[in-house]
Design a protein around this motif. Structure first.
Motif, PDB file in Angstrom:
ATOM      1  N   THR A 370      -3.101  -4.234  -8.768  1.00 50.49           N
ATOM      2  CA  THR A 370      -2.201  -4.178  -9.921  1.00 50.49           C
ATOM      3  C   THR A 370      -2.117  -2.771 -10.493  1.00 50.49           C
ATOM      4  OG1 THR A 370      -2.479  -6.489 -10.557  1.00 50.49           O
ATOM      5  CG2 THR A 370      -1.915  -4.955 -12.303  1.00 50.49           C
ATOM      6  N   THR A 371      -3.255  -2.116 -10.648  1.00 51.01           N
ATOM      7  CA  THR A 371      -3.263  -0.774 -11.229  1.00 51.01           C
ATOM      8  C   THR A 371      -2.446   0.191 -10.381  1.00 51.01           C
ATOM      9  OG1 THR A 371      -5.494  -1.253 -12.068  1.00 51.01           O
ATOM     10  CG2 THR A 371      -4.754   1.029 -12.149  1.00 51.01           C
ATOM     11  N   THR A 372      -2.546   0.078  -9.063  1.00 47.92           N
ATOM     12  CA  THR A 372      -1.791   0.979  -8.193  1.00 47.92           C
ATOM     13  C   THR A 372      -0.311   0.624  -8.131  1.00 47.92           C
ATOM     14  OG1 THR A 372      -2.515  -0.344  -6.275  1.00 47.92           O
ATOM     15  CG2 THR A 372      -3.767   1.652  -6.784  1.00 47.92           C
ATOM     16  N   VAL A 373       0.025  -0.667  -8.319  1.00 52.40           N
ATOM     17  CA  VAL A 373       1.441  -1.036  -8.424  1.00 52.40           C
ATOM     18  C   VAL A 373       2.066  -0.362  -9.648  1.00 52.40           C
ATOM     19  CG1 VAL A 373       2.994  -2.932  -9.042  1.00 52.40           C
ATOM     20  CG2 VAL A 373       1.442  -3.190  -7.117  1.00 52.40           C
ATOM     21  N   ASP A 385       3.356  11.464 -15.863  1.00 50.46           N
ATOM     22  CA  ASP A 385       2.089  11.448 -16.595  1.00 50.46           C
ATOM     23  C   ASP A 385       1.396  10.099 -16.469  1.00 50.46           C
ATOM     24  OD1 ASP A 385       2.465  14.055 -17.356  1.00 50.46           O
ATOM     25  OD2 ASP A 385       3.166  13.590 -19.378  1.00 50.46           O
ATOM     26  N   LYS A 386       2.171   9.029 -16.580  1.00 49.91           N
ATOM     27  CA  LYS A 386       1.585   7.695 -16.433  1.00 49.91           C
ATOM     28  C   LYS A 386       1.066   7.492 -15.011  1.00 49.91           C
ATOM     29  CE  LYS A 386       4.246   5.222 -19.972  1.00 49.91           C
ATOM     30  NZ  LYS A 386       5.204   4.111 -20.228  1.00 49.91           N
ATOM     31  N   ALA A 387       1.867   7.879 -14.030  1.00 50.34           N
ATOM     32  CA  ALA A 387       1.458   7.710 -12.636  1.00 50.34           C
ATOM     33  C   ALA A 387       0.178   8.491 -12.349  1.00 50.34           C
ATOM     34  CB  ALA A 387       2.571   8.167 -11.704  1.00 50.34           C
ATOM     35  N   ILE A 388       0.124   9.722 -12.795  1.00 56.21           N
ATOM     36  CA  ILE A 388      -1.056  10.552 -12.554  1.00 56.21           C
ATOM     37  C   ILE A 388      -2.275   9.964 -13.253  1.00 56.21           C
ATOM     38  CG2 ILE A 388      -2.073  12.813 -13.080  1.00 56.21           C
ATOM     39  CD1 ILE A 388       0.747  13.990 -12.535  1.00 56.21           C
ATOM     40  N   GLY A 389      -2.077   9.428 -14.452  1.00 57.07           N
ATOM     41  CA  GLY A 389      -3.189   8.817 -15.165  1.00 57.07           C
ATOM     42  C   GLY A 389      -3.786   7.649 -14.411  1.00 57.07           C
ATOM     43  N   TRP A 390      -2.927   6.757 -13.902  1.00 59.65           N
ATOM     44  CA  TRP A 390      -3.423   5.626 -13.121  1.00 59.65           C
ATOM     45  C   TRP A 390      -4.081   6.103 -11.832  1.00 59.65           C
ATOM     46  CZ3 TRP A 390      -4.008   1.912 -16.150  1.00 59.65           C
ATOM     47  CH2 TRP A 390      -3.022   1.439 -17.015  1.00 59.65           C
ATOM     48  N   LEU A 391      -3.474   7.071 -11.162  1.00 66.13           N
ATOM     49  CA  LEU A 391      -4.042   7.560  -9.906  1.00 66.13           C
ATOM     50  C   LEU A 391      -5.378   8.254 -10.123  1.00 66.13           C
ATOM     51  CD1 LEU A 391      -0.777   8.873  -8.217  1.00 66.13           C
ATOM     52  CD2 LEU A 391      -2.156   6.913  -7.483  1.00 66.13           C
ATOM     53  N   ARG A 392      -5.513   8.963 -11.221  1.00 65.24           N
ATOM     54  CA  ARG A 392      -6.802   9.584 -11.525  1.00 65.24           C
ATOM     55  C   ARG A 392      -7.878   8.522 -11.753  1.00 65.24           C
ATOM     56  NH1 ARG A 392      -4.702  14.503 -15.506  1.00 65.24           N
ATOM     57  NH2 ARG A 392      -4.373  16.028 -13.811  1.00 65.24           N
ATOM     58  N   TRP A 393      -7.477   7.432 -12.373  1.00 61.09           N
ATOM     59  CA  TRP A 393      -8.447   6.351 -12.583  1.00 61.09           C
ATOM     60  C   TRP A 393      -8.892   5.773 -11.241  1.00 61.09           C
ATOM     61  CZ3 TRP A 393      -8.469   1.164 -11.323  1.00 61.09           C
ATOM     62  CH2 TRP A 393      -9.502   0.412 -11.887  1.00 61.09           C
ATOM     63  N   VAL A 394      -7.952   5.518 -10.349  1.00 59.64           N
ATOM     64  CA  VAL A 394      -8.307   4.994  -9.026  1.00 59.64           C
ATOM     65  C   VAL A 394      -9.192   5.996  -8.288  1.00 59.64           C
ATOM     66  CG1 VAL A 394      -7.418   4.255  -6.787  1.00 59.64           C
ATOM     67  CG2 VAL A 394      -6.204   3.617  -8.876  1.00 59.64           C
ATOM     68  N   ASP A 395      -8.814   7.262  -8.329  1.00 60.29           N
ATOM     69  CA  ASP A 395      -9.573   8.318  -7.657  1.00 60.29           C
ATOM     70  C   ASP A 395     -11.016   8.351  -8.145  1.00 60.29           C
ATOM     71  OD1 ASP A 395     -10.011  10.442  -5.958  1.00 60.29           O
ATOM     72  OD2 ASP A 395      -9.089  11.934  -7.278  1.00 60.29           O
ATOM     73  N   ALA A 396     -11.194   8.185  -9.443  1.00 63.01           N
ATOM     74  CA  ALA A 396     -12.528   8.271 -10.036  1.00 63.01           C
ATOM     75  C   ALA A 396     -13.398   7.059  -9.727  1.00 63.01           C
ATOM     76  CB  ALA A 396     -12.408   8.437 -11.552  1.00 63.01           C
ATOM     77  N   LEU A 417     -15.191  -5.325  -2.421  1.00 62.23           N
ATOM     78  CA  LEU A 417     -15.201  -4.701  -1.101  1.00 62.23           C
ATOM     79  C   LEU A 417     -14.321  -3.456  -1.107  1.00 62.23           C
ATOM     80  CD1 LEU A 417     -12.799  -6.320   1.482  1.00 62.23           C
ATOM     81  CD2 LEU A 417     -12.624  -6.754  -0.964  1.00 62.23           C
ATOM     82  N   ALA A 418     -14.539  -2.605  -0.139  1.00 65.12           N
ATOM     83  CA  ALA A 418     -13.691  -1.450   0.120  1.00 65.12           C
ATOM     84  C   ALA A 418     -13.764  -1.166   1.620  1.00 65.12           C
ATOM     85  CB  ALA A 418     -14.170  -0.237  -0.678  1.00 65.12           C
ATOM     86  N   PRO A 419     -12.663  -0.700   2.201  1.00 64.73           N
ATOM     87  CA  PRO A 419     -11.360  -0.457   1.575  1.00 64.73           C
ATOM     88  C   PRO A 419     -10.535  -1.734   1.460  1.00 64.73           C
ATOM     89  CG  PRO A 419     -11.247   0.094   3.896  1.00 64.73           C
ATOM     90  CD  PRO A 419     -12.682  -0.304   3.628  1.00 64.73           C
ATOM     91  N   LEU A 420      -9.518  -1.666   0.597  1.00 61.26           N
ATOM     92  CA  LEU A 420      -8.547  -2.747   0.471  1.00 61.26           C
ATOM     93  C   LEU A 420      -7.186  -2.212   0.903  1.00 61.26           C
ATOM     94  CD1 LEU A 420      -8.477  -5.748  -0.618  1.00 61.26           C
ATOM     95  CD2 LEU A 420      -7.296  -4.769  -2.593  1.00 61.26           C
ATOM     96  N   ALA A 421      -6.541  -2.903   1.828  1.00 62.92           N
ATOM     97  CA  ALA A 421      -5.300  -2.404   2.423  1.00 62.92           C
ATOM     98  C   ALA A 421      -4.183  -2.238   1.399  1.00 62.92           C
ATOM     99  CB  ALA A 421      -4.851  -3.344   3.543  1.00 62.92           C
ATOM    100  N   TRP A 422      -3.966  -3.251   0.561  1.00 66.12           N
ATOM    101  CA  TRP A 422      -2.833  -3.219  -0.362  1.00 66.12           C
ATOM    102  C   TRP A 422      -2.942  -2.034  -1.313  1.00 66.12           C
ATOM    103  CZ3 TRP A 422      -1.288  -7.875  -4.045  1.00 66.12           C
ATOM    104  CH2 TRP A 422      -0.015  -7.612  -4.592  1.00 66.12           C
ATOM    105  N   SER A 423      -4.093  -1.830  -1.905  1.00 67.02           N
ATOM    106  CA  SER A 423      -4.254  -0.723  -2.850  1.00 67.02           C
ATOM    107  C   SER A 423      -4.097   0.622  -2.161  1.00 67.02           C
ATOM    108  CB  SER A 423      -5.626  -0.816  -3.527  1.00 67.02           C
ATOM    109  OG  SER A 423      -5.750  -2.019  -4.252  1.00 67.02           O
ATOM    110  N   SER A 424      -4.611   0.749  -0.951  1.00 70.68           N
ATOM    111  CA  SER A 424      -4.469   2.009  -0.212  1.00 70.68           C
ATOM    112  C   SER A 424      -3.001   2.318   0.045  1.00 70.68           C
ATOM    113  CB  SER A 424      -5.228   1.917   1.115  1.00 70.68           C
ATOM    114  OG  SER A 424      -6.603   1.695   0.897  1.00 70.68           O
ATOM    115  N   ALA A 425      -2.230   1.292   0.420  1.00 71.56           N
ATOM    116  CA  ALA A 425      -0.793   1.480   0.657  1.00 71.56           C
ATOM    117  C   ALA A 425      -0.080   1.892  -0.625  1.00 71.56           C
ATOM    118  CB  ALA A 425      -0.185   0.203   1.217  1.00 71.56           C
TER     119      ALA A 425
END
Length: 436
Positions: A370-373, A385-396, A417-425
């Motif tokens: 959901t967060t990556t969507v 700015d919003k996109a970068i904020g969410w991506l920084r959260w995932v990155d961290a 678990l990791a990795p997850l295909a959907w979030s990576s895509a």
């Protein structure tokens, strides 16, 4: 893909996937704060093609630019070095979204994880732990689109061919499939949104093929998928004039109500199907599908608007509101934008990410799909700015091996678990739109 498939190898044993743990740390959690074990931190691919999870605490490391796991890079075998080079060559054959930015490492790792999760027959497993080692049409559709946008169109087409092979004659899809295409692993039954996702992905993948001859040939190869899916969607929506019957969607739960999560993928599919039928040399069919898409768009927005909740007649928003915005939809109207902008507050979790919906259980867990969507839609809307904020959260919140987990606990720990295909895509697609 150059690797073979064996579904039995493990490198080291991790916590049981899905296990709920009692917290023993230095603080007392709130009753709503759940703890879920992290079963795997990454996925390794051996020279013979076997895959194996890396459990938390594993001393193995990946050779640079690969998913070949070794105890010491200095003692890697010739076969391991050659396999790692194959993966680097595969990366070099496409593009790495976000290259040269703070997200290059996350993007590179996401691509390598998709490489590892995609099997020789085109099946993409959601993850490698036992309960996720299946091919969900939804996940496969997103991965195919992400691979096509990063220059790996042949791999994307192979995924779509896998979906075409497991699709029922009536155009329906089961919730998930065994990765050898031998059928579903259980009786979860049909999930209507899957037909929409598959057809949507076909249109996005073919749009990435620049050569008109090659694009037409790819469409011809996918003709059964295109025709069966379109026929089913038109039947379910009565040629675009009605919402489809209630069906489980990405929540994987039975429901008696029509959901936005089922209706939006069908809408997205119809909106791209006219181009597909044009490629197949069927202009009349293209025209009728385009008309049905226009009608159905009005139906969905009227029935679910102006607040666009998950359930028809409900009040709580979920991830699906994003599917009415670019890059999934052709337009972004004010009511949808308002609902999407307000959704994160209702779906926020203590760990910093989002739950699948405002009505999801209050367990404190953030879900990376959901967060990556939301990162993807923000990027496509130009809300950088919003996109970068969410991506920084995932990155961290990636694991120690650089992979994106399915969940993040309230204290920021990666979980499940990791990795997850959907979030990576999703991350790859979001970074592609940011780059544009």
């Amino acid at each position: 893909m150059v690797v073979a498939v064996t579904l039995v190898t493990t490198l080291t044993l991790g916590a049981t996937a899905g296990a709920w743990l009692t917290h023993r740390g230095p603080f007392t959690p709130k009753p709503t704060e759940a703890f879920v074990a992290l079963a795997s931190t990454g996925l390794a691919v051996a020279p013979d093609g076997t895959r194996a999870e890396l459990a938390p605490g594993s001393d193995l490391v990946f050779l640079e630019g690969s998913r070949v796991a070794v105890a010491d890079p200095a003692t890697a075998t010739a076969a391991e070095l050659a396999t790692a080079q194959d993966m680097r060559d595969w990366l070099a054959a496409g593009t790495v979204p976000g290259a040269g930015t703070e997200f290059e490492d996350m993007s590179t790792n996401a691509l390598l994880d998709l490489y590892a999760l995609t099997l020789d027959d085109g099946a993409v497993v959601a993850g490698w732990t036992p309960h996720w080692r299946y091919a969900w049409p939804r996940d496969n559709a997103f991965v195919a689109t992400a691979l096509a946008t990063t220059g790996h169109t042949d791999d994307a087409l192979k995924i779509l061919e896998f979906l075409q092979g497991v699709q029922s004659a009536d155009g329906s899809f089961e919730a998930r499939y065994l990765p050898d295409a031998s059928g579903p692993p259980d009786d979860r039954g049909v999930q209507t949104d899957a037909t929409g996702w598959a057809l949507w992905s076909a249109s996005t993948v073919l749009a990435e093929i620049d050569d008109p001859v090659a694009r037409a040939a790819a469409a011809a190869a996918l003709k059964p998928l295109i025709e069966r899916s379109t026929t089913r969607i038109l039947a379910l929506t009565k040629d675009g004039t009605a919402l489809p019957p209630a069906s489980p969607d990405y929540w994987e739960k039975r429901t008696r109500k029509a959901t936005l999560g089922t209706s939006t993928p069908l809408l997205m599919a119809l909106q791209g199907a006219d181009d597909l039928f044009a490629l197949l040399g069927k202009p009349y069919r293209a025209s009728t599908v385009a008309q049905a898409a226009t009608t159905f768009d009005h139906v969905v927005r009227t029935k679910f608007g102006p607040n666009f909740p998950r359930d028809l007649g409900g009040s709580k928003v979920d991830t699906a509101v994003a599917f009415l915005l670019p890059p999934f939809a052709e337009t972004a109207d004010d009511d949808v934008l308002a609902a999407w902008a307000a959704a994160p507050e209702a779906m926020a979790r203590a760990g910093g990410g989002l739950a699948p919906g405002a009505g999801w259980k209050q367990d404190g867990i953030s879900w990376t799909p959901t967060t990556t969507v939301f990162a993807l839609t923000a990027a496509a809307l130009g809300e950088d700015d919003k996109a970068i904020g969410w991506l920084r959260w995932v990155d961290a919140h990636r694991t120690t091996t650089g992979s994106i987990p399915e969940k993040v606990l309230f204290d920021g720990s990666p979980a499940q678990l990791a990795p997850l295909a959907w979030s990576s895509a999703n991350v790859l697609l979001a970074l592609t739109y940011l780059g544009d």
